[in-house]
Design a protein around this motif. Structure first.
Motif, PDB file in Angstrom:
ATOM      1  N   ARG A  32       0.836  -1.213   0.000  1.00  0.00           N
ATOM      2  CA  ARG A  32       0.000   0.000   0.000  1.00  0.00           C
ATOM      3  C   ARG A  32       0.868   1.259   0.000  1.00  0.00           C
ATOM      4  NH1 ARG A  32      -5.344  -0.431   0.663  1.00  0.00           N
ATOM      5  NH2 ARG A  32      -5.531   1.611   1.645  1.00  0.00           N
ATOM      6  N   TYR A  33       1.999   1.193   0.688  1.00  0.00           N
ATOM      7  CA  TYR A  33       2.937   2.320   0.669  1.00  0.00           C
ATOM      8  C   TYR A  33       3.448   2.534  -0.760  1.00  0.00           C
ATOM      9  CZ  TYR A  33       7.375   4.821   1.456  1.00  0.00           C
ATOM     10  OH  TYR A  33       8.431   5.715   1.399  1.00  0.00           O
ATOM     11  N   CYS A  34       3.860   1.421  -1.414  1.00  0.00           N
ATOM     12  CA  CYS A  34       4.410   1.513  -2.776  1.00  0.00           C
ATOM     13  C   CYS A  34       3.380   2.091  -3.744  1.00  0.00           C
ATOM     14  CB  CYS A  34       4.852   0.134  -3.282  1.00  0.00           C
ATOM     15  SG  CYS A  34       6.153  -0.589  -2.285  1.00  0.00           S
ATOM     16  N   LEU A  60      16.041   5.430  -7.961  1.00  0.00           N
ATOM     17  CA  LEU A  60      17.194   5.398  -7.067  1.00  0.00           C
ATOM     18  C   LEU A  60      16.712   5.008  -5.672  1.00  0.00           C
ATOM     19  CD1 LEU A  60      20.242   6.133  -7.358  1.00  0.00           C
ATOM     20  CD2 LEU A  60      19.705   8.240  -6.147  1.00  0.00           C
ATOM     21  N   GLY A  61      17.380   4.039  -5.055  1.00  0.00           N
ATOM     22  CA  GLY A  61      17.122   3.689  -3.657  1.00  0.00           C
ATOM     23  C   GLY A  61      15.758   3.078  -3.381  1.00  0.00           C
ATOM     24  N   PRO A  62      15.423   1.934  -4.009  1.00  0.00           N
ATOM     25  CA  PRO A  62      14.092   1.345  -3.769  1.00  0.00           C
ATOM     26  C   PRO A  62      13.894   0.825  -2.348  1.00  0.00           C
ATOM     27  CG  PRO A  62      15.452  -0.154  -5.064  1.00  0.00           C
ATOM     28  CD  PRO A  62      16.215   1.137  -4.972  1.00  0.00           C
ATOM     29  N   PHE A  83      18.330   1.111  -8.608  1.00  0.00           N
ATOM     30  CA  PHE A  83      19.739   1.246  -8.218  1.00  0.00           C
ATOM     31  C   PHE A  83      19.821   1.545  -6.729  1.00  0.00           C
ATOM     32  CE2 PHE A  83      19.198   2.763 -12.574  1.00  0.00           C
ATOM     33  CZ  PHE A  83      19.960   1.802 -13.226  1.00  0.00           C
ATOM     34  N   ASP A  84      20.581   0.719  -6.044  1.00  0.00           N
ATOM     35  CA  ASP A  84      20.702   0.946  -4.599  1.00  0.00           C
ATOM     36  C   ASP A  84      22.158   0.747  -4.176  1.00  0.00           C
ATOM     37  OD1 ASP A  84      20.049   1.304  -1.856  1.00  0.00           O
ATOM     38  OD2 ASP A  84      18.056   0.513  -2.233  1.00  0.00           O
ATOM     39  N   VAL A  85      22.449   1.045  -2.915  1.00  0.00           N
ATOM     40  CA  VAL A  85      23.800   0.783  -2.405  1.00  0.00           C
ATOM     41  C   VAL A  85      23.804  -0.388  -1.418  1.00  0.00           C
ATOM     42  CG1 VAL A  85      24.790   3.069  -2.772  1.00  0.00           C
ATOM     43  CG2 VAL A  85      23.511   2.641  -0.685  1.00  0.00           C
ATOM     44  N   SER A 190      12.748   9.075  -7.253  1.00  0.00           N
ATOM     45  CA  SER A 190      13.219   8.533  -5.971  1.00  0.00           C
ATOM     46  C   SER A 190      12.267   8.987  -4.885  1.00  0.00           C
ATOM     47  CB  SER A 190      14.649   8.997  -5.668  1.00  0.00           C
ATOM     48  OG  SER A 190      14.668  10.381  -5.437  1.00  0.00           O
ATOM     49  N   GLN A 191      12.202   8.203  -3.831  1.00  0.00           N
ATOM     50  CA  GLN A 191      11.322   8.504  -2.701  1.00  0.00           C
ATOM     51  C   GLN A 191      12.160   8.405  -1.434  1.00  0.00           C
ATOM     52  OE1 GLN A 191       7.914   9.240  -2.932  1.00  0.00           O
ATOM     53  NE2 GLN A 191       7.782   9.522  -0.725  1.00  0.00           N
ATOM     54  N   ALA A 192      12.414   9.548  -0.808  1.00  0.00           N
ATOM     55  CA  ALA A 192      13.167   9.586   0.459  1.00  0.00           C
ATOM     56  C   ALA A 192      14.573   9.002   0.304  1.00  0.00           C
ATOM     57  CB  ALA A 192      12.389   8.845   1.548  1.00  0.00           C
TER      58      ALA A 192
HETATM   59  C1  LIG Z   1      14.976   5.812   3.589  1.00  0.00           C
HETATM   60  S1  LIG Z   1      15.326   4.550   2.428  1.00  0.00           S
HETATM   61  C2  LIG Z   1      14.002   4.803   1.272  1.00  0.00           C
HETATM   62  C3  LIG Z   1      13.620   3.545   0.584  1.00  0.00           C
HETATM   63  C4  LIG Z   1      12.400   3.640  -0.332  1.00  0.00           C
HETATM   64  N1  LIG Z   1      12.643   4.542  -1.425  1.00  0.00           N
HETATM   65  C5  LIG Z   1      11.169   4.035   0.427  1.00  0.00           C
HETATM   66  O1  LIG Z   1      10.496   4.987   0.022  1.00  0.00           O
HETATM   67  O2  LIG Z   1      10.839   3.355   1.406  1.00  0.00           O
HETATM   68  C6  LIG Z   1      16.748   5.171   1.573  1.00  0.00           C
HETATM   69  C7  LIG Z   1      17.230   4.287   0.466  1.00  0.00           C
HETATM   70  O3  LIG Z   1      18.240   5.003  -0.260  1.00  0.00           O
HETATM   71  C8  LIG Z   1      19.286   4.113  -0.550  1.00  0.00           C
HETATM   72  N2  LIG Z   1      20.517   4.874  -0.842  1.00  0.00           N
HETATM   73  C9  LIG Z   1      21.313   5.580  -0.009  1.00  0.00           C
HETATM   74  N3  LIG Z   1      22.341   6.127  -0.677  1.00  0.00           N
HETATM   75  C10 LIG Z   1      22.170   5.766  -1.983  1.00  0.00           C
HETATM   76  C11 LIG Z   1      22.899   6.007  -3.177  1.00  0.00           C
HETATM   77  N4  LIG Z   1      24.006   6.756  -3.176  1.00  0.00           N
HETATM   78  N5  LIG Z   1      22.444   5.468  -4.321  1.00  0.00           N
HETATM   79  C12 LIG Z   1      21.316   4.712  -4.343  1.00  0.00           C
HETATM   80  N6  LIG Z   1      20.580   4.460  -3.249  1.00  0.00           N
HETATM   81  C13 LIG Z   1      21.009   4.978  -2.083  1.00  0.00           C
HETATM   82  C14 LIG Z   1      19.370   3.228   0.673  1.00  0.00           C
HETATM   83  O4  LIG Z   1      20.112   2.065   0.489  1.00  0.00           O
HETATM   84  C15 LIG Z   1      17.883   2.975   0.907  1.00  0.00           C
HETATM   85  O5  LIG Z   1      17.423   1.934   0.107  1.00  0.00           O
END
Ligand SMILES: C[S@@+](CC[C@H](N)C(=O)[O-])C[C@H]1O[C@@H](n2cnc3c(N)ncnc32)[C@H](O)[C@@H]1O
Length: 316
Positions: A32-34, A60-62, A83-85, A190-192
């Motif tokens: 539901r969040y997604c 970026l950053g799922p 793409f994530d880290v 990207s989200q957050a």
């Molecule tokens: C707070 S979480 C947000 C996850 C998701 N987008 C959400 O809305 O729940 C931050 C995300 O950003 C990723 N992240 C941090 N630095 C990053 C980078 N340089 N490139 C890609 N992802 C990154 C983290 O690994 C994590 O998955």
């Protein structure tokens, strides 16, 4: 508060102990969040006249699942690159989230609102299902059973070739710009996430290289302290040494950059901002209470707690 955060940071240096500290981001572990996050990006892009039925979407950053990108595929996209880290997402969770998302779209569920996700930004004026964008005809095609089978196959075989034009790639870590063809992506979102990225200038430049000339970006950025201080902007009060201890050995924390840094770097990379939705918060620490490095922040930076930025390549 600061002491607790320093201990948490220092613990990341203890071998073995760091393995038992939580390794989840929260958020995308809920379908539901997604669904809510994706439909907010979609609705606002359409409102800003940027929505162009993106075929190739990059995120970026799922985090915990690829669910926001799966919602993009269920809305009609063909290729989704994530793409994530840190490799938080796994196939079992992704498949569960996919099943729930299919049900949400099939039922044309309203967008989960602030009552359900009080911290999810940006807020919308209406949380009705956006049937003026995702029309019956569009959904008949995007939710067709052969498409859903292809999405499931692609999820089960990440990074392999496309299934009937559906392709999902999950790249961790992702820093090589050549992993995506130049000018091949329609939408990057990207989200957050961008508040966590250390290499911000390079990231925006990479996005510029990947995006098609008529592509667009949609980013939600939270400048708050993420529970690392009592007041929302308390992370700007910590000295650089304290901040280093709080971060510890974690692969990322917060870059502590304010709104104006993102705006400057976006524009330097060649983007023009088309729309912005800000939440303003004046309840933070006063300028004099901040680390001297942040005392010079403009009033706008000091009070901008979150922003949703819609941008496109500046016309040449
Ligand atoms: C707070 S979480 C947000 C996850 C998701 N987008 C959400 O809305 O729940 C931050 C995300 O950003 C990723 N992240 C941090 N630095 C990053 C980078 N340089 N490139 C890609 N992802 C990154 C983290 O690994 C994590 O998955």
């Amino acid at each position: 508060m600061c002491f607790k955060q320093i201990i948490r940071g220092v613990l990341t240096y203890v071998p073995e102990l760091d393995k038992i500290l939580p390794n989840r981001t929260g958020g995308t572990n809920s379908a539901r969040y997604c669904y809510s996050a994706w439909l907010r990006h979609l609705v606002l892009a359409q409102k800003a006249s940027l929505w162009n039925w993106p075929k190739v979407v990059a995120e970026l950053g799922p985090g915990d699942s690829l669910g926001i990108g799966l919602a993009a595929l269920l809305s009609g996209a063909q290729k989704y690159y994530a793409f994530d880290v840190v490799e938080y997402a796994d196939t079992a969770v992704n498949l569960d989230i996919l099943d729930e998302l299919i049900e949400l779209f099939t039922n044309r569920e309203p967008i989960p609102d602030q009552n359900e996700f009080p911290l999810l930004e940006p807020k919308l004026k209406s949380y009705e299902f956006p049937s003026y964008i995702l029309t019956e005809e569009r959904l008949r095609q995007s939710l067709a059973s052969d498409r859903i089978r292809s999405i499931r196959s692609a999820l089960n075989n990440l990074s392999c070739s496309a299934y009937n034009d559906i392709e999902i790639r999950y790249v961790v870590p992702w820093y090589d710009i050549s992993i995506v063809e130049q000018k091949s992506v329609d939408m990057i979102f990207s989200q957050a996430v961008l508040e966590h990225v250390q290499e911000l200038a390079g990231t925006y430049e990479t996005f510029y290289t990947w995006l098609k000339p008529d592509g667009f970006m949609s980013h939600q950025i939270d400048f708050g302290c993420h529970h690392l201080a009592e007041r929302w902007n308390g992370h700007w009060a910590y000295s650089d040494m304290t901040w280093k201890l709080i971060k510890g050995k974690r692969p990322y924390l917060l870059n502590r950059e304010p709104y104006s840094t993102h705006k400057r770097l976006l524009e330097t990379a060649g983007f023009e901002i088309v729309d912005e939705i800000k939440t303003i918060d004046r309840s933070g620490l006063a300028r004099e209470q901040l680390n001297p490095r942040f005392c010079q922040l403009s009033e706008e930076d000091l009070t901008t707690r979150t922003i949703h930025i819609l941008a496109r390549k500046t016309p040449q």
